[in-house]
Write an enzyme that holds these catalytic residues in place. Structure first.
Site, PDB file in Angstrom:
ATOM      1  N   TYR A  69     -19.276  43.420-131.462  1.00 37.11           N
ATOM      2  CA  TYR A  69     -20.794  43.055-131.900  1.00 37.11           C
ATOM      3  C   TYR A  69     -20.895  42.043-132.364  1.00 37.11           C
ATOM      4  CZ  TYR A  69     -18.856  43.058-137.293  1.00 37.11           C
ATOM      5  OH  TYR A  69     -18.323  42.211-137.899  1.00 37.11           O
ATOM      6  N   ARG A  77     -19.670  33.843-128.070  1.00 36.93           N
ATOM      7  CA  ARG A  77     -18.497  34.869-128.627  1.00 36.93           C
ATOM      8  C   ARG A  77     -18.728  36.063-127.656  1.00 36.93           C
ATOM      9  NH1 ARG A  77     -18.447  34.087-134.572  1.00 36.93           N
ATOM     10  NH2 ARG A  77     -20.485  35.757-133.945  1.00 36.93           N
ATOM     11  N   ARG A  97     -10.928  62.075-124.815  1.00 39.81           N
ATOM     12  CA  ARG A  97     -10.242  61.180-126.412  1.00 39.81           C
ATOM     13  C   ARG A  97      -8.845  60.604-125.373  1.00 39.81           C
ATOM     14  NH1 ARG A  97      -6.240  61.336-129.778  1.00 39.81           N
ATOM     15  NH2 ARG A  97      -6.530  59.437-132.048  1.00 39.81           N
ATOM     16  N   LYS A 113     -14.293  39.293-132.338  1.00 36.54           N
ATOM     17  CA  LYS A 113     -14.897  40.437-133.039  1.00 36.54           C
ATOM     18  C   LYS A 113     -15.690  42.306-132.465  1.00 36.54           C
ATOM     19  CE  LYS A 113     -20.043  39.138-135.623  1.00 36.54           C
ATOM     20  NZ  LYS A 113     -19.828  39.619-136.981  1.00 36.54           N
ATOM     21  N   GLU A 142     -10.499  34.303-144.789  1.00 35.05           N
ATOM     22  CA  GLU A 142     -12.099  33.773-145.086  1.00 35.05           C
ATOM     23  C   GLU A 142     -12.196  35.267-145.838  1.00 35.05           C
ATOM     24  OE1 GLU A 142     -13.656  34.827-140.642  1.00 35.05           O
ATOM     25  OE2 GLU A 142     -11.797  36.094-140.495  1.00 35.05           O
ATOM     26  N   LEU A 174     -12.271  34.766-137.532  1.00 36.00           N
ATOM     27  CA  LEU A 174     -13.808  35.041-137.128  1.00 36.00           C
ATOM     28  C   LEU A 174     -13.939  33.120-136.746  1.00 36.00           C
ATOM     29  CD1 LEU A 174     -15.216  36.295-134.817  1.00 36.00           C
ATOM     30  CD2 LEU A 174     -16.757  36.059-136.666  1.00 36.00           C
TER      31      LEU A 174
HETATM   32  N1  PDD Z   1     -19.725  38.768-140.087  1.00 30.30           N
HETATM   33  N2  PDD Z   1     -15.499  35.845-140.834  1.00 30.30           N
HETATM   34  C1  PDD Z   1     -15.972  37.543-140.481  1.00 30.30           C
HETATM   35  C2  PDD Z   1     -14.776  38.518-140.869  1.00 30.30           C
HETATM   36  C3  PDD Z   1     -17.110  37.827-140.526  1.00 30.30           C
HETATM   37  O1  PDD Z   1     -17.744  39.079-140.085  1.00 30.30           O
HETATM   38  C4  PDD Z   1     -18.416  37.049-139.436  1.00 30.30           C
HETATM   39  C5  PDD Z   1     -19.851  37.797-139.319  1.00 30.30           C
HETATM   40  C6  PDD Z   1     -18.276  35.552-140.285  1.00 30.30           C
HETATM   41  C7  PDD Z   1     -19.210  33.944-140.001  1.00 30.30           C
HETATM   42  O2  PDD Z   1     -19.921  34.563-138.137  1.00 30.30           O
HETATM   43  P1  PDD Z   1     -20.979  34.100-138.100  1.00 30.30           P
HETATM   44  O3  PDD Z   1     -21.744  33.023-138.507  1.00 30.30           O
HETATM   45  O4  PDD Z   1     -21.621  33.426-136.930  1.00 30.30           O
HETATM   46  O5  PDD Z   1     -21.427  34.949-138.543  1.00 30.30           O
HETATM   47  C8  PDD Z   1     -16.456  34.855-140.322  1.00 30.30           C
HETATM   48  C9  PDD Z   1     -21.549  39.591-139.584  1.00 30.30           C
HETATM   49  C10 PDD Z   1     -22.713  38.615-140.190  1.00 30.30           C
HETATM   50  C11 PDD Z   1     -21.313  40.373-140.173  1.00 30.30           C
HETATM   51  O6  PDD Z   1     -20.298  41.354-139.762  1.00 30.30           O
HETATM   52  O7  PDD Z   1     -22.205  41.481-140.735  1.00 30.30           O
END
Ligand code: PDD
Length: 285
Positions: free
Chosen positions: A33, A52, A101, A149, A181, A205
């Site tokens: 996603y 990405r 499945r 992601k 993170e 990420l």
């Molecule tokens: N989340 N680390 C994680 C684990 C994340 O889920 C996200 C983003 C980031 C930041 O990535 P970016 O700057 O590309 O948004 C770092 C999104 C916003 C979400 O899951 O809603």
């Protein structure tokens, strides 16, 4: 009001949008996603998110059902059809519906499922900008490929619930004594004017906002150190902040009950938020 969402090539009212019970996104979280922010009806950092997405798909040997040009068009069309001024666009691609499945990946002729929808949100004037966020540390129990992601977000959801139960805003995830993170964002501390954030690797990420913010920080002659830091180090930091597509740059003022500096949002976070918003709006599509 019902939103118009995008599913497999069609724009539909949200109540008419359907995905199969056999979809691998539903059964195995076999899906990737992206979340892209919208300000003033414009899409921020589209190219970074599209790049990405392609990387996530490649890492999982998943077919890409849409070209980057068409993807931009779908984003624009959803903004238009939903009259979205400020908020996010959520995009998900799963390995599709093989009709049953089975753990093994289906054959090449199964088409991926693609879904996009809009979310309205107050991104610019979130009340946390003035007060700063409070975080707790929790053990990082996610899988080892956090650079992809995927929609496997159960542990991040649990971490958010732990934060909620502790009366704070978010959780910083800790592995081998070091912060990886935030539960849905990248984490930073600032000490003696130096911005410290974990280096890229499979443990985190590769945030699109992170890349932009670090580039702007460097251009503004701010010092950056990309290395792991501990929670103890975070507690003695002068300030801290997070970055993500939906929060941009957001100050953190408390870690595990310890107030950082004077307990007010820090200057570096405020400056970086301002630069980030100004620069990324210039390039918004
Ligand atoms: N989340 N680390 C994680 C684990 C994340 O889920 C996200 C983003 C980031 C930041 O990535 P970016 O700057 O590309 O948004 C770092 C999104 C916003 C979400 O899951 O809603």
């Amino acid at each position: 009001m019902s939103r118009t969402v995008y599913v497999n090539g069609e724009y539909l009212p949200e109540e008419d949008a359907k995905v199969s019970v056999f979809d691998r996104g539903f059964l195995f979280a076999d899906a990737v996603y992206e979340v892209t922010s919208i300000l003033d009806g414009k899409i921020l950092a589209f190219d970074g998110h599209a790049a990405r997405l392609k990387r996530s798909l490649d890492e999982l040997q998943m077919k890409n059902p849409i070209s980057t040009e068409d993807l931009l068009e779908v984003h624009r069309e959803l903004v238009k059809r939903n009259d979205l001024a400020e908020g996010m666009i959520y995009l998900q691609i799963s390995r599709g519906n093989p009709g049953d499945r089975d753990f093994a990946f289906p054959s090449e002729d199964v088409t991926p499922t693609i879904v996009l929808f809009t979310q309205t949100a107050n991104l610019l004037n979130s009340p946390k900008i003035a007060t700063g966020m409070k975080v707790i540390s929790v053990d990082d129990q996610r899988w080892a490929r956090r650079d992809i992601k995927t929609t496997q977000l159960l542990f991040p959801s649990m971490a958010k619930m732990m934060a909620k139960a502790a009366g704070v805003d978010d959780a910083w995830l800790v592995e081998d004594g070091h912060v990886t993170e935030g539960s849905s964002n990248n984490a930073y501390i600032v000490k003696d004017g130096k911005i410290i954030t974990r280096h890229l690797g499979s443990e985190i990420l590769h945030g699109i906002t992170r890349a932009a913010v670090l580039a702007y920080a460097e251009a503004a002659q701010m010092q950056i150190e990309e290395r792991p830091f501990t929670i103890e180090e975070a507690k003695t930091a002068d300030e801290a902040f997070i970055t993500s597509a939906s929060t941009f740059v957001m100050p953190v003022v408390e870690v595990d009950g310890v107030m950082l500096g004077d307990g007010k949002p820090g200057k570096s976070a405020a400056r970086l938020r301002e630069i980030y918003l100004e620069e990324s709006m210039k390039q918004a599509l």
